[in-house]
Design an enzyme around this catalytic site. Structure first.
Site, PDB file in Angstrom:
ATOM      1  N   LYS A 101       1.741   5.647   6.394  1.00 39.48           N
ATOM      2  CA  LYS A 101       0.709   4.724   5.892  1.00 39.48           C
ATOM      3  C   LYS A 101       1.373   3.414   5.450  1.00 39.48           C
ATOM      4  O   LYS A 101       2.600   3.364   5.261  1.00 39.48           O
ATOM      5  CB  LYS A 101      -0.034   5.375   4.720  1.00 39.48           C
ATOM      6  CG  LYS A 101       0.830   5.617   3.500  1.00 39.48           C
ATOM      7  CD  LYS A 101       0.133   6.516   2.493  1.00 39.48           C
ATOM      8  CE  LYS A 101       1.039   6.757   1.302  1.00 39.48           C
ATOM      9  NZ  LYS A 101       0.565   7.857   0.449  1.00 39.48           N
ATOM     10  N   ARG A 117      -8.259  11.683  -7.525  1.00 39.01           N
ATOM     11  CA  ARG A 117      -8.282  10.425  -6.782  1.00 39.01           C
ATOM     12  C   ARG A 117      -9.160  10.663  -5.559  1.00 39.01           C
ATOM     13  O   ARG A 117     -10.360  10.479  -5.617  1.00 39.01           O
ATOM     14  CB  ARG A 117      -6.835  10.053  -6.414  1.00 39.01           C
ATOM     15  CG  ARG A 117      -6.642   8.684  -5.866  1.00 39.01           C
ATOM     16  CD  ARG A 117      -5.165   8.389  -5.605  1.00 39.01           C
ATOM     17  NE  ARG A 117      -4.587   9.234  -4.567  1.00 39.01           N
ATOM     18  CZ  ARG A 117      -3.373   9.072  -4.043  1.00 39.01           C
ATOM     19  NH1 ARG A 117      -2.594   8.106  -4.476  1.00 39.01           N
ATOM     20  NH2 ARG A 117      -2.913   9.873  -3.107  1.00 39.01           N
ATOM     21  N   TYR A 174      12.335 -22.996 -13.029  1.00 38.10           N
ATOM     22  CA  TYR A 174      11.051 -23.256 -13.689  1.00 38.10           C
ATOM     23  C   TYR A 174      11.060 -22.711 -15.111  1.00 38.10           C
ATOM     24  O   TYR A 174      11.507 -21.589 -15.363  1.00 38.10           O
ATOM     25  CB  TYR A 174       9.912 -22.585 -12.927  1.00 38.10           C
ATOM     26  CG  TYR A 174       9.535 -23.283 -11.651  1.00 38.10           C
ATOM     27  CD1 TYR A 174       9.134 -24.620 -11.648  1.00 38.10           C
ATOM     28  CD2 TYR A 174       9.566 -22.600 -10.443  1.00 38.10           C
ATOM     29  CE1 TYR A 174       8.773 -25.251 -10.463  1.00 38.10           C
ATOM     30  CE2 TYR A 174       9.206 -23.220  -9.256  1.00 38.10           C
ATOM     31  CZ  TYR A 174       8.817 -24.554  -9.278  1.00 38.10           C
ATOM     32  OH  TYR A 174       8.457 -25.166  -8.104  1.00 38.10           O
ATOM     33  N   MET A 187       8.872 -19.368  -5.313  1.00 36.52           N
ATOM     34  CA  MET A 187       8.130 -18.896  -4.140  1.00 36.52           C
ATOM     35  C   MET A 187       9.054 -18.594  -2.959  1.00 36.52           C
ATOM     36  O   MET A 187       8.931 -17.565  -2.303  1.00 36.52           O
ATOM     37  CB  MET A 187       7.088 -19.942  -3.734  1.00 36.52           C
ATOM     38  CG  MET A 187       6.120 -19.449  -2.682  1.00 36.52           C
ATOM     39  SD  MET A 187       4.898 -20.706  -2.267  1.00 36.52           S
ATOM     40  CE  MET A 187       3.953 -20.809  -3.773  1.00 36.52           C
TER      41      MET A 187
HETATM   42  C1  LIG Z   1       1.589   8.886   0.318  1.00 37.58           C
HETATM   43  C2  LIG Z   1       1.224  10.294   0.382  1.00 37.58           C
HETATM   44  C3  LIG Z   1       2.182  11.249   0.752  1.00 37.58           C
HETATM   45  C4  LIG Z   1       3.660  10.928   0.901  1.00 37.58           C
HETATM   46  O1  LIG Z   1       4.188  10.780  -0.384  1.00 37.58           O
HETATM   47  P1  LIG Z   1       5.741  10.424  -0.639  1.00 37.58           P
HETATM   48  O2  LIG Z   1       5.897  10.517  -2.108  1.00 37.58           O
HETATM   49  O3  LIG Z   1       5.911   9.023  -0.160  1.00 37.58           O
HETATM   50  O4  LIG Z   1       6.542  11.391   0.134  1.00 37.58           O
HETATM   51  C5  LIG Z   1       1.754  12.561   0.909  1.00 37.58           C
HETATM   52  N1  LIG Z   1       0.450  12.897   0.705  1.00 37.58           N
HETATM   53  C6  LIG Z   1      -0.488  12.009   0.327  1.00 37.58           C
HETATM   54  C7  LIG Z   1      -1.875  12.457   0.102  1.00 37.58           C
HETATM   55  C8  LIG Z   1      -0.132  10.672   0.137  1.00 37.58           C
HETATM   56  O5  LIG Z   1      -1.051   9.787  -0.251  1.00 37.58           O
END
Ligand SMILES: *Cc1c(COP(=O)(O)O)cnc(C)c1O
Length: 377
Positions: free
Chosen positions: A36, A132, A250, A298
């Site tokens: 992802k 979640r 800055y 930046m």
């Molecule tokens: C992102 C995610 C993972 C992978 O988690 P890591 O800690 O990056 O290995 C696995 N399962 C779900 C549901 C996730 O959202």
């Protein structure tokens, strides 16, 4: 000619070794890759291809159906691609066309799927404590009574996998065992990278490996089981000497305590490097740790290079994380975690540099340019 842009180098051989290390922790489980957010900023196509072709990894997880479509195009037909965020009406065509498996979290999603995509398998996410995504356990019966649902995988997600000693891990595992028993024909998956390393009772049929394969310690503390994969460097644009009492950047937030040598680096928050690293984080020039002096701008960062044995030359590269400078340490100094540092930088990196993309992404295999059939985009 030397490149004058920030460079994100990604060693796919190291990534594959990390995948093997994590897979070996739960030998009876299949190890799936989580790609992802464009593989945590490292490029979902190249990462999915490396795992598929070199490690025979045939199961991949993404967050959105569009990401799933891109991964399908990268790896071809012989992979299962699961989508965490579930099916929504406007995207059903994407699921159909790219043969993606949704992970459903509500009864409505289950109904949407059975009425429009009859016969195609689904995964179900049960909430065991993350609150979640995921179906609450009291919906098991409604789900079991949804006619025509073909459940191939039941999963849940650990809230505290970054701390192997947290009591919530065992509690969630035991609740998951009870829920999963209701679906004897489905495969079972509970653990991300951290969970996979707790112990074998967290392996079930499949682990979902993300951050660990990208070279970030899945645990918040302690020795890491993985090796670095990504290296961020940026070149020196200018070197100057300032006097004790002179301020930098800055807000004049840094004042030199001694006569100092500064190097101005071509990297900034516009490239995804956190401004929170101002006056706190550091970069490595050759063997020397050089602290950031003043605020991150930046497109520019100023390093205090006074302690470097040799004055840096224009074009020399400072390493902001990588083999010399652990990403966990860099992230902590920026008030964040490796996940966010990687996705922030990598989200702006591209294989070719154009307007709006200064960070160049380059794929390596044990330090040499990676095979274009894997790395090509
Ligand atoms: C992102 C995610 C993972 C992978 O988690 P890591 O800690 O990056 O290995 C696995 N399962 C779900 C549901 C996730 O959202």
């Amino acid at each position: 000619m030397r490149a004058f842009n920030p460079l994100l180098e990604i060693d796919l051989a190291a990534l594959c070794r990390n995948y093997r290390r994590l897979a070996a922790a739960t030998p009876s489980a299949e190890a799936a890759g989580v790609v992802k957010s464009d593989a945590y900023g490292l490029g979902a196509a190249a990462v999915a291809r490396a795992l598929h072709r070199r490690e025979d990894c045939r199961t991949v997880f993404v967050a959105y159906s569009e990401e799933g479509a891109a991964v399908r195009e990268a790896v071809g037909d012989d992979a299962d691609i699961f989508v965490f965020n579930g099916p929504y009406e406007p995207y059903l065509d994407v699921y159909r066309r790219y043969r993606l498996t949704p992970i459903i979290s509500t009864i409505d999603q289950a109904r949407l799927w059975t009425t429009t995509m009859a016969g195609a398998p689904v995964a179900v996410h049960f909430d065991t404590g993350m609150r979640r995504l995921g179906m609450p356990p009291y919906e098991i019966e409604s789900l079991a009574n949804t006619a025509g649902l073909k459940i191939s995988l039941v999963m849940s997600h650990l809230a505290c996998a970054s701390d192997p000693n947290h009591p919530m891990n065992a509690r969630q595992r035991d609740e998951f065992i009870a829920i999963a028993a209701r679906f004897p024909d489905a495969r079972k998956s509970l653990s991300s990278s951290g969970g996979a390393l707790i112990n074998e009772t967290f392996g079930f049929d499949m682990t979902r490996l993300g951050v660990g394969i990208y070279g970030v310690n899945p645990f918040d503390a302690g020795a890491t089981a993985v090796e670095p994969v990504a290296r961020l460097t940026a070149p020196v644009l200018q070197v100057r000497t300032i006097n004790a009492g002179d301020a930098v950047g800055y807000g004049a937030s840094f004042t030199a305590q001694r006569k100092s040598i500064l190097a101005t680096i071509s990297l900034g928050y516009g490239d995804g490097y956190p401004r929170a690293g101002s006056n706190r984080a550091a970069a490595w020039l050759a063997e020397t740790r050089c602290p950031i002096a003043g605020r991150v701008s930046m497109d520019l960062i100023v390093l205090d290079v006074t302690d470097a044995p040799q004055q840096p030359q224009i074009g020399d590269r400072a390493e902001f994380f990588g083999p010399n400078h652990a990403i966990e340490e860099a992230a902590t100094a920026c008030g964040t975690i490796g996940y966010e540092l990687l996705t922030g930088i990598g989200g702006l990196a591209r294989p070719r540099i154009g307007l709006g993309a200064r960070v160049e992404r380059r794929y390596l295999w044990n330090g040499a340019p990676a095979d274009a059939t894997i790395a090509g985009e």
